[in-house]
Design a protein around this motif. Sequence first.
Motif, mmCIF file in Angstrom:
data_model
loop_
_atom_site.group_PDB
_atom_site.id
_atom_site.type_symbol
_atom_site.label_atom_id
_atom_site.label_comp_id
_atom_site.label_asym_id
_atom_site.label_seq_id
_atom_site.Cartn_x
_atom_site.Cartn_y
_atom_site.Cartn_z
ATOM 1 N N ASP A 92 -117.405 -31.000 -27.558
ATOM 2 C CA ASP A 92 -116.251 -31.107 -28.682
ATOM 3 C C ASP A 92 -116.693 -29.863 -29.590
ATOM 4 O O ASP A 92 -115.950 -29.246 -30.073
ATOM 5 C CB ASP A 92 -116.705 -32.080 -29.498
ATOM 6 C CG ASP A 92 -116.077 -33.457 -28.857
ATOM 7 O OD1 ASP A 92 -115.129 -33.243 -27.838
ATOM 8 O OD2 ASP A 92 -116.205 -34.544 -29.150
ATOM 9 N N ALA A 93 -118.008 -29.496 -29.673
ATOM 10 C CA ALA A 93 -118.370 -28.496 -30.684
ATOM 11 C C ALA A 93 -117.987 -26.963 -29.989
ATOM 12 O O ALA A 93 -118.162 -26.047 -30.796
ATOM 13 C CB ALA A 93 -119.741 -28.615 -31.072
ATOM 14 N N GLY A 94 -117.456 -27.033 -28.922
ATOM 15 C CA GLY A 94 -117.673 -25.641 -28.285
ATOM 16 C C GLY A 94 -118.733 -24.715 -27.934
ATOM 17 O O GLY A 94 -118.708 -23.803 -27.623
ATOM 18 N N ILE A 95 -119.927 -25.638 -27.931
ATOM 19 C CA ILE A 95 -121.216 -25.114 -27.593
ATOM 20 C C ILE A 95 -121.287 -25.015 -25.842
ATOM 21 O O ILE A 95 -121.976 -23.983 -25.421
ATOM 22 C CB ILE A 95 -122.443 -25.723 -28.277
ATOM 23 C CG1 ILE A 95 -122.111 -25.414 -29.698
ATOM 24 C CG2 ILE A 95 -123.896 -25.225 -27.564
ATOM 25 C CD1 ILE A 95 -123.130 -26.218 -30.757
ATOM 26 N N LEU A 96 -120.646 -26.055 -25.403
ATOM 27 C CA LEU A 96 -120.694 -26.160 -23.702
ATOM 28 C C LEU A 96 -119.266 -26.242 -23.407
ATOM 29 O O LEU A 96 -118.451 -26.565 -24.405
ATOM 30 C CB LEU A 96 -121.495 -27.480 -23.478
ATOM 31 C CG LEU A 96 -123.081 -27.464 -23.702
ATOM 32 C CD1 LEU A 96 -123.529 -28.812 -23.132
ATOM 33 C CD2 LEU A 96 -123.712 -26.245 -22.887
ATOM 34 N N ARG A 97 -118.721 -25.748 -22.111
ATOM 35 C CA ARG A 97 -117.726 -26.165 -21.712
ATOM 36 C C ARG A 97 -117.526 -26.657 -20.248
ATOM 37 O O ARG A 97 -118.475 -26.437 -19.453
ATOM 38 C CB ARG A 97 -116.901 -24.661 -22.031
ATOM 39 C CG ARG A 97 -117.031 -23.703 -20.846
ATOM 40 C CD ARG A 97 -116.475 -22.356 -21.240
ATOM 41 N NE ARG A 97 -116.914 -21.253 -20.543
ATOM 42 C CZ ARG A 97 -116.513 -21.030 -19.315
ATOM 43 N NH1 ARG A 97 -115.512 -21.985 -18.794
ATOM 44 N NH2 ARG A 97 -117.072 -19.717 -18.593
ATOM 45 N N ARG A 98 -116.671 -27.116 -19.914
ATOM 46 C CA ARG A 98 -116.513 -28.018 -18.544
ATOM 47 C C ARG A 98 -115.648 -27.096 -17.705
ATOM 48 O O ARG A 98 -114.857 -26.275 -18.096
ATOM 49 C CB ARG A 98 -115.690 -29.428 -18.558
ATOM 50 C CG ARG A 98 -115.748 -30.096 -17.522
ATOM 51 C CD ARG A 98 -115.183 -31.406 -17.497
ATOM 52 N NE ARG A 98 -115.894 -32.490 -18.182
ATOM 53 C CZ ARG A 98 -117.081 -32.683 -17.932
ATOM 54 N NH1 ARG A 98 -117.669 -32.471 -16.629
ATOM 55 N NH2 ARG A 98 -117.640 -33.592 -18.558
#
Length: 486
Positions: A92-98
Amino acid sequence: MRPVTDHLPLLDEGGIGRLREALGSAGYTSGGVAARIGPAATAALRRNDLRLVLRATADRDPLATLIRLFVGGQTEPDAAVTAALPLAELLDAGILRRTEGGIRAAVDLEPYGEDWWVVSDLTGGPLAEDHVLGVGGASGTLAGATIRRPVGSALDLGTGCGVQALHLSTHAARVTATDVSERALRFAATTAALNGLDWELLQGDLTVPVAGRRFDLVVSNPPFVVGPGTTTHVYRDSGRPGDTVCAELAAVAPDLLTEGGTMHYLANWLHVAGQDWADRVAGWVAGTGLDAWIIQREVSDPVSYVRLWLSDAYEQSDPQRLAAWLDWFDVHKVEAVGFGLVTLRRAGHDDPVVRVEELRQAVDPPLGEQIAAWFDRQDWLRSAGSLRSHRYRTADGLQLHQEATVGPAGWAVDRQLLALTDGLRWSEEVDPLVVALVGGCDGTVPLDDQLTVLAAAHDVPVEQLAEVATPLVAHLVERGFLRIAS
Ligand SMILES: C[S@@+](CC[C@H](N)C(=O)[O-])C[C@H]1O[C@@H](n2cnc3c(N)ncnc32)[C@H](O)[C@@H]1O
């Protein structure tokens, strides 16, 4: 000026706490990563060879997963990431992405120093206009060159990921960090929060957000890259033509510093045909009333310079941009570009000391300690009164190098060099008078007595000798060849 609360971290307080807990409990620190992958993989990583890192992290415990995600740039399975991190929250925070096949890092989360983490943008492909730079060589140069003495207030101008502000937090009671980029301030806010630090974060152009305020210490790794003044990348381009941004920083320094305050910044300057580069840079501080020590560490030719900065932003394949940049250099008669460090001090004297010089040799780190000692020596020279009444001794390890040629009458000395074997490692050619004078500096007698003996030996009036020798001694003290014994 935007309110401080605008610059929220990428995660709320609870999320920051959970991320910090996850990183800490996995042992994701500089030391933890180095110990896990070992020295061979660490060395290979510096050459962008990931094979040993991936081998060392094949068992996906939380530390291994963090290393693979953030150090190795790998796509990791959901289950492994869930075991290491609060996955949904970081997506959600944009620190990881799928992505296809699993989870990847969307930002860089780098362990730094003893136990810090720094958040910045990923590299590896064309950089966005608002790319937030991670800790790089220039960051380290400025951090190493900063005087680390306790201060009340410190300002990091152009904070980016917040690396300089982290260092300032170790010795400043209050840290303010500014940036023109909203994205950079959000990243700096995240870096601060993750490390449990509280910085005042302000948005705006150069000193606009802190207008009317003064600081004991100011540091800046500004967008110093010189060129036509077009901005394609905010971390690199100031939008000002040539070296204007670095001249501007010198001009604003008197209004930014408290009495006794110091400012350090990295700078690039133009070498223009028919103009002495040192005069150009000295012109930046003329009339400011500040003491200044400005050192040139590197010089680059225009083509190498432009290629370097285009490739830094992965723009190397843009021949038009290369041509436009070089054309601008041609039109402005730019023969080379200097890179160096500007240190300014508001000492409140009518006769500021301004030195602009080459310091291209390798020096013993941290440079900040050498810079502090240089300004301390200036203070001593200013307050010492007559230099003739003081005793001096040679710096530890000082060497005299001689070059000689053999002739009909035996060896004839052509050149003599004094060389410091540590610290700033200056080496400079000296004449026989200086050799004799320095050789007599054993700390036991005042310079005046040394001059009396030398004058008698050379059959010259002592006052005449003193006129020549006193400025030489001042220079040798300034550079650290001679130490004060009295
Ligand atoms: C070279 S990066 C330095 C980042 C970090 N302080 C370091 O030492 O690595 C320059 C920073 O200055 C910021 N910047 C660019 N133009 C600026 C301006 N006009 N005023 C304030 N900051 C600016 C950029 O957004 C970027 O974060």
